[in-house]
Design a protein around this motif. Structure first.
Motif, short mmCIF file in Angstrom:
data_model
loop_
_atom_site.label_atom_id
_atom_site.label_comp_id
_atom_site.label_asym_id
_atom_site.label_seq_id
_atom_site.Cartn_x
_atom_site.Cartn_y
_atom_site.Cartn_z
N LEU A 87 20.97 66.67 37.01
CA LEU A 87 19.55 66.95 38.79
C LEU A 87 20.59 67.36 39.77
CD1 LEU A 87 17.94 63.08 37.91
CD2 LEU A 87 17.09 65.04 37.69
N ALA A 88 19.82 67.69 40.70
CA ALA A 88 20.22 68.18 41.83
C ALA A 88 19.07 68.67 42.92
CB ALA A 88 20.91 69.21 42.25
N THR A 89 19.29 68.60 44.26
CA THR A 89 18.61 69.13 45.03
C THR A 89 19.17 70.33 45.79
OG1 THR A 89 16.49 68.67 46.58
CG2 THR A 89 19.06 67.45 47.31
N THR A 90 18.50 70.98 46.40
CA THR A 90 19.25 72.26 47.44
C THR A 90 20.18 71.55 48.51
OG1 THR A 90 17.17 73.26 47.64
CG2 THR A 90 18.72 74.51 49.38
N GLY A 91 21.87 72.16 48.51
CA GLY A 91 22.44 71.62 49.01
C GLY A 91 23.27 72.40 50.31
N GLY A 92 23.91 71.94 50.34
CA GLY A 92 24.78 73.85 51.66
C GLY A 92 25.99 73.74 50.44
N ILE A 93 26.24 75.16 50.85
CA ILE A 93 27.29 75.83 49.89
C ILE A 93 28.36 75.65 50.39
CG2 ILE A 93 25.74 77.85 50.33
CD1 ILE A 93 27.34 79.27 52.26
N VAL A 94 29.27 75.09 50.94
CA VAL A 94 30.43 73.91 51.17
C VAL A 94 30.28 72.32 51.04
CG1 VAL A 94 32.50 73.66 52.82
CG2 VAL A 94 30.82 76.21 52.60
N THR A 95 30.84 71.80 50.20
CA THR A 95 30.93 71.19 49.65
C THR A 95 31.66 69.63 50.43
OG1 THR A 95 33.50 70.77 48.88
CG2 THR A 95 31.35 71.60 47.24
N HIS A 96 32.40 70.00 51.24
CA HIS A 96 32.90 69.55 52.79
C HIS A 96 31.93 69.15 53.73
CE1 HIS A 96 34.13 72.31 55.04
NE2 HIS A 96 35.84 73.08 54.02
N THR A 97 30.58 70.11 53.60
CA THR A 97 29.49 69.68 54.52
C THR A 97 28.92 68.02 54.76
OG1 THR A 97 29.24 71.62 54.65
CG2 THR A 97 27.43 70.76 55.18
N GLY A 98 28.04 67.63 55.82
CA GLY A 98 27.37 66.62 55.43
C GLY A 98 25.88 66.57 55.10
N ILE A 99 25.30 66.01 54.53
CA ILE A 99 24.47 65.72 54.05
C ILE A 99 23.34 66.06 55.40
CG2 ILE A 99 24.88 65.21 51.79
CD1 ILE A 99 23.17 62.73 52.47
N ALA A 100 23.70 65.05 55.99
CA ALA A 100 22.67 64.18 57.65
C ALA A 100 22.14 65.55 58.23
CB ALA A 100 23.12 63.72 58.13
N GLY A 101 23.21 66.45 58.31
CA GLY A 101 22.74 67.84 59.74
C GLY A 101 22.15 68.74 59.26
N LEU A 102 22.66 68.78 57.57
CA LEU A 102 22.30 69.97 56.50
C LEU A 102 20.66 69.94 56.82
CD1 LEU A 102 23.92 72.33 55.11
CD2 LEU A 102 21.88 71.45 53.26
N THR A 103 20.51 68.45 56.12
CA THR A 103 19.10 68.40 56.05
C THR A 103 18.60 68.28 56.96
OG1 THR A 103 19.99 66.49 54.32
CG2 THR A 103 17.86 66.78 54.54
N LEU A 104 18.31 67.87 58.32
CA LEU A 104 17.60 67.36 59.55
C LEU A 104 17.28 69.05 60.24
CD1 LEU A 104 19.51 64.38 60.85
CD2 LEU A 104 16.70 64.36 59.59
N GLY A 105 18.84 69.65 59.83
CA GLY A 105 17.82 70.92 60.51
C GLY A 105 17.65 72.29 59.63
N GLY A 106 16.76 71.34 58.66
CA GLY A 106 16.50 72.01 57.39
C GLY A 106 17.34 72.59 56.10
N GLY A 107 18.53 73.19 55.79
CA GLY A 107 19.25 72.99 54.72
C GLY A 107 18.55 73.92 53.66
N ILE A 108 19.59 75.18 54.02
CA ILE A 108 19.91 76.54 53.14
C ILE A 108 20.85 76.69 52.00
CG2 ILE A 108 18.27 77.84 54.40
CD1 ILE A 108 20.58 79.18 55.86
N GLY A 109 20.78 76.82 51.13
CA GLY A 109 21.82 76.43 49.77
C GLY A 109 21.06 77.60 48.62
N TRP A 110 21.77 77.60 47.27
CA TRP A 110 22.18 78.03 46.33
C TRP A 110 20.62 78.08 45.11
CZ3 TRP A 110 24.70 82.29 46.23
CH2 TRP A 110 26.03 82.14 46.19
N LEU A 111 19.92 76.68 46.20
CA LEU A 111 19.15 76.01 45.51
C LEU A 111 17.29 76.80 46.64
CD1 LEU A 111 19.85 73.11 43.50
CD2 LEU A 111 19.79 75.55 42.13
N MET A 112 17.50 77.09 47.52
CA MET A 112 16.20 77.34 47.84
C MET A 112 14.95 78.13 47.45
SD MET A 112 18.96 79.24 50.71
CE MET A 112 19.04 81.09 51.14
N ARG A 113 15.83 79.38 47.19
CA ARG A 113 14.82 79.80 46.19
C ARG A 113 13.63 79.47 45.24
NH1 ARG A 113 13.97 85.07 47.06
NH2 ARG A 113 13.81 85.19 44.93
N ARG A 114 14.28 78.26 44.44
CA ARG A 114 13.31 77.47 42.89
C ARG A 114 13.42 76.46 44.12
NH1 ARG A 114 10.51 75.99 40.71
NH2 ARG A 114 10.81 75.48 38.30
N HIS A 115 13.62 76.01 44.98
CA HIS A 115 13.42 74.68 44.48
C HIS A 115 12.77 74.18 46.90
CE1 HIS A 115 13.79 73.32 41.30
NE2 HIS A 115 15.02 73.52 40.48
#
Length: 476
Positions: free
Chosen positions: A137-165
């Protein structure tokens, strides 16, 4: 409304009896200037940021966060919140204030039956993906693994799965929040729905999230992904063909264009290192067989220098760009949303991208659309779902004595691109650029709605060290 900033010298703050009481009242460690771990704790990803907080509280749970909020409010202290510390503006740390440090709060619980995950705000995307991919399983996340989940989520969150999910914030089902008055609540699609709306793209303006609940989707464990490199001198042809190709791309395919000098990455032959290139990076979230058919035209055109698209673990692909953006370098960003890549945009990109004075600098174009666009624009605080691309001009360098030239390149480049933009911008790509740019990230109508939400949840603007939404209009 005005808000007094009380600047407290560390020596003065250390002598206050209230500090000792505060430190004794939380389970986590409280660091002060001079403590052995203090200098390491105040460092964040962007090496340009050199700030000295009066206190750093390494929180262990919600009770610690509540204590920090109450103490900062009572003392009139600036309050910063550090999740992964990856924000380019450096909002995770402040001078002469209190930093809530979530680096010790990294628990995650995955429920494969419900396809959901609950994660703490100090978690990084690499750890999140490892935990969810154990169940496919997965959800759309950042394209750099050492990015934190919190700030990316609260600002929107673009990543590899965004066009699908969809964006990361579109997959935020609920959040546990500490509010400015020291209370706590849950925001979900059934309770405090207005707060959940604001958390889905409005940043850290309305409270401090101590727990994120995400929807997950079947992904991988292998995806068809990788990069194709073309020589920069072929950029006019390559970008025009790319433009036509993505016009009919299915939602399962996300592509990112990177204009730069080839990095000394282990996956690239040494004779390409330092060569100006067009990098087309891809991730196909559907079946491998379907991906081969969809990607065949992209891989056929032109004469690529190298084709590294192959079946690869999703977790490996997520970390592909990690080595290009290490902690401690100096980063300066300029960004905008763009419509389709017409010839004027392509010409402007080609005219500036490879003029960067640093071989580490790069220009990145995220292809949006798909599931992002299908969501009602009023459903979340995130704005400009109709944009075709998110442009991010990244100046990257190591010598602080050369800052001026690198910043000038990024600004000059942006000034050429901005008239060609939609006028909007992805809030997570903003530096310290002023209130006009924050308004541009949300548009006039949504900005007013966010201000009203701010008045409800944070009327004194305690949570202001961010891309700030003020509770009342700014004075001219």
């Amino acid at each position: 409304m005005t808000h007094t900033h009380i600047s407290l010298a560390p020596g003065v703050l250390r002598d206050r009896s209230g500090v000792a009481s505060f430190a004794a009242g939380i389970r986590g460690e409280v660091l002060r200037p001079g403590d052995e771990a203090y200098d390491e704790a105040r460092r964040i990803w962007n090496g340009m940021i050199d700030r000295r907080p009066a206190l750093i509280a390494r929180c262990t749970g919600t009770a610690d966060v509540i204590a920090c909020v109450n103490f900062a409010r009572a003392e009139g202290l600036p309050l910063a919140v550090r999740g992964g510390g990856h924000n380019v503006a450096g909002s995770a740390v402040c001078d002469d204030g209190l930093v809530i440090d979530f680096s010790g709060m990294k628990r995650i619980e995955v429920d494969p039956e419900r396809r959901s995950a609950r994660a703490e705000p100090g978690l990084l995307w690499g750890d999140f993906d490892s935990a969810t991919q154990a169940f496919g399983l997965a959800t759309t996340g950042g394209i750099v693994t050492h990015t934190g989940i919190a700030g990316l989520t609260l600002g929107g969150g673009i990543g590899w799965l965004m066009r699908r999910h969809g964006l990361t914030c579109d997959n935020l089902a609920a959040a546990d929040v500490v509010t400015a008055d020291g209370g706590s609540c849950r925001a979900s699609e059934r309770e405090n729905t207005d707060l959940l709306w604001g958390l889905r793209g409005g940043g850290g303006n309305f409270g401090i999230v101590t727990g994120f609940e995400y929807r997950l989707h079947p992904v991988g464990p292998q995806v068809l992904a990788g990069v194709v490199l073309h020589a920069a001198e072929r950029a006019p042809e390559v970008l025009r063909i790319y433009r036509d190709y993505i016009a009919t791309a299915p939602d399962d395919l996300t592509t990112i264009v990177n204009l730069r000098k080839a990095p000394p990455a282990s996956y690239l032959p040494s004779d390409l290192h330092g060569r100006p290139v067009v990098v087309i990076a891809v991730c196909y979230a559907g079946s491998l067989d379907d991906g081969e058919r969809v990607l065949a035209p992209l891989r056929r055109f032109g004469e690529p220098l190298i084709d590294l698209i192959r079946a690869t673990p999703y977790t490996s692909h997520q970390g592909m760009f990690d080595a290009s953006v290490p902690h401690g370098l100096h980063y300066y960003w300029k960004a905008d949303y763009l419509g389709p890549l017409d010839d004027a945009k392509i010409d402007a990109l080609i005219g500036h991208a490879w003029q960067a004075p640093s071989p580490m600098s790069y220009t990145i174009l995220f292809h949006l659309g798909g599931a992002i666009r299908r969501i009602d624009g009023s459903a979340t605080a995130f704005e400009d779902r109709n944009a075709e691309h998110a442009l991010n001009i990244n100046a990257v360098w190591s010598d602080p004595q050369t800052t001026e030239g690198h910043v000038a390149w990024a600004r000059t480049f942006w000034e050429a691109m901005h008239p060609l933009s939609t006028g909007g911008v992805y809030v997570n790509f903003l530096g310290a650029e002023g209130q006009e740019r924050v308004r541009a990230a949300y548009g006039p109508d949504k900005y007013l709605r966010l201000m009203a939400l701010k008045r409800k949840y944070d009327p004194t603007n305690l949570f202001r060290l961010n891309q700030n939404i003020p509770p009342v209009p700014e004075r001219p």
